[in-house]
Design an enzyme around this catalytic site. Structure first.
Site, mmCIF file in Angstrom:
data_model
loop_
_atom_site.group_PDB
_atom_site.id
_atom_site.type_symbol
_atom_site.label_atom_id
_atom_site.label_comp_id
_atom_site.label_asym_id
_atom_site.label_seq_id
_atom_site.Cartn_x
_atom_site.Cartn_y
_atom_site.Cartn_z
ATOM 1 N N GLU A 42 0.854 -1.194 0.000
ATOM 2 C CA GLU A 42 0.000 0.000 0.000
ATOM 3 C C GLU A 42 0.889 1.244 0.000
ATOM 4 O OE1 GLU A 42 -3.703 1.862 2.610
ATOM 5 O OE2 GLU A 42 -2.176 0.690 3.651
ATOM 6 N N LYS A 114 -9.478 1.471 -2.494
ATOM 7 C CA LYS A 114 -9.698 0.979 -1.125
ATOM 8 C C LYS A 114 -11.102 1.350 -0.642
ATOM 9 C CE LYS A 114 -7.377 1.166 3.420
ATOM 10 N NZ LYS A 114 -6.220 1.757 4.121
ATOM 11 N N CYS A 155 -5.031 -3.147 2.946
ATOM 12 C CA CYS A 155 -4.786 -2.833 4.361
ATOM 13 C C CYS A 155 -6.021 -3.009 5.259
ATOM 14 C CB CYS A 155 -4.201 -1.419 4.472
ATOM 15 S SG CYS A 155 -3.327 -1.111 6.034
#
Length: 285
Positions: A42, A114, A155
Site C-alpha cells: 500500500e 480501497k 490494508c
C-alpha cells in the site's frame, strides 16, 4: 498449477520519483528470481503525513510516476505486476488510494480503490482519519490473471471478512492485502487477520507491507507474508526495512482445501432474532 509469486516489502518515503526507482529495483530482484506475479505494498508511491505537501506532488493516472514505471516494468520483465496502491488525484479533485494490476504485455488489467477507510483512535494518542483525505471505493474486484483469479483489497479492508468471502465465492484463488499497517495494530492483529482470511476462504493470501520508520515520522509493522489455504505461512519478512519474499504456490491446493472444509458451499442464510433481556431478579424486561 504451480507459480512463483513475490511480495515486495518497502519503506517508502515522501518523494514519488525516488520511490518509483526503489520499487523498480526490488521488482527487478523478484523477477530475476523467477516470480511471475509481484506485489508491492500500500502507498508504494508516497507516505506523507503533510497533506499540503502530498497534494502538491499528486498526479492523475496518466501522469503518475508509479503507474508509468509499473506499466513499463511489467512489459519489460514479462510479469504480472500488482501495485498494492498509490495515491492518485481523481478528476473530481478528490484522492483515491488505488491499486493497479498490469499484465506481462504492460496493459492495465484493472484498478481497485480501497473501500474501507482507516478512521481509528488507538491507545497512546495514536489517531488516524483516512477519510479526511481519501475518497473510498465502492466496488470489489476479482481479476482473472490467466494463471489464477485474484481478489483485491488494501490494508484496513482485512478487518471486513465479507469482502474476502464475496471474492472467494466469485472464484478468487488468491486474496491480496497490500498494507501499511501501524506497528501498534500490527503487533496485535496482523498475522491472525491474514491467516483467518486465508483459512476461512480456502485461498492463498499475499500481503506485501510497508516496514520501518518512514521519512514522515510514522512507523509501519512490516511482516509481509505469503500464506497457503490451510493457514500455513510460506514466507514472512521482518519488521523493518526492505525485503523480497518468494514462494512457489500450487493453485491445486485451493480446491483441495475447499473440499476438505467446504464452508463456502455450506454457508446458509439465516434470520437474526433479537431476544429481550432480563431485568434484575429474573423479571423479563
Amino acid at each position: 498449477m504451480t507459480i512463483r509469486v513475490a511480495a515486495v516489502q518497502m519503506c517508502s518515503g515522501v518523494n514519488p520519483e525516488k520511490n518509483a526507482a526503489y520499487m523498480a529495483r526490488l521488482v527487478r530482484d523478484a523477477a530475476s528470481r523467477g516470480a511471475v506475479y509481484v506485489q508491492t505494498p500500500e502507498m508504494t508511491g508516497m507516505l506523507q503525513r503533510d497533506r499540503k505537501a502530498a497534494r502538491e506532488v499528486l498526479r492523475g493516472e496518466a501522469d503518475d510516476v508509479i503507474v508509468t514505471t509499473a506499466r513499463r516494468l511489467a512489459k519489460e520483465l514479462g510479469i504480472t505486476l500488482h501495485v498494492g496502491s498509490t495515491a492518485i488525484a481523481r478528476d473530481d479533485g478528490k484522492i483515491a488510494n488505488r491499486a493497479f494490476i498490469f499484465a506481462p504485455d504492460g496493459s492495465q488489467v484493472c484498478t481497485y480503490d480501497k473501500i474501507h477507510m482507516f478512521d481509528v483512535d488507538l491507545d497512546n494518542g495514536e489517531s488516524w482519519r483516512e477519510s479526511s483525505a481519501y475518497e473510498p471505493g465502492d466496488t470489489a474486484k476479482v481479476a482473472d490473471l490467466g494463471f489464477g483469479r485474484v481478489g483485491m483489497a488494501i490494508c484496513y479492508d482485512v478487518r471486513f471478512p465479507q469482502l474476502f468471502r464475496s471474492e472467494a465465492v466469485a472464484g478468487a484463488e488468491i486474496l491480496t492485502v497490500p498494507a501499511a499497517f501501524t506497528r501498534q495494530t500490527g503487533e496485535a492483529h496482523w498475522e491472525i487477520l491474514l491467516r483467518a482470511r486465508a483459512i476461512e476462504n480456502g485461498a492463498f493470501l499475499i500481503a506485501a507491507a510497508q516496514a520501518g520508520l518512514h521519512e514522515d515520522g510514522r512507523e509501519t509493522y512490516g511482516n509481509s507474508m505469503i500464506i497457503d489455504p490451510w493457514g500455513k505461512i510460506l514466507a514472512r519478512a521482518g519488521d523493518a526495512g526492505e525485503e523480497v519474499l518468494i514462494a512457489d504456490i500450487d493453485l491445486d491446493a485451493v480446491p483441495a482445501a475447499r473440499r476438505k472444509v467446504p464452508n463456502l458451499k455450506n454457508a446458509r442464510e439465516f434470520v437474526l432474532e433479537d431476544v429481550p433481556g432480563q431485568k434484575a431478579g429474573g423479571v423479563a424486561a
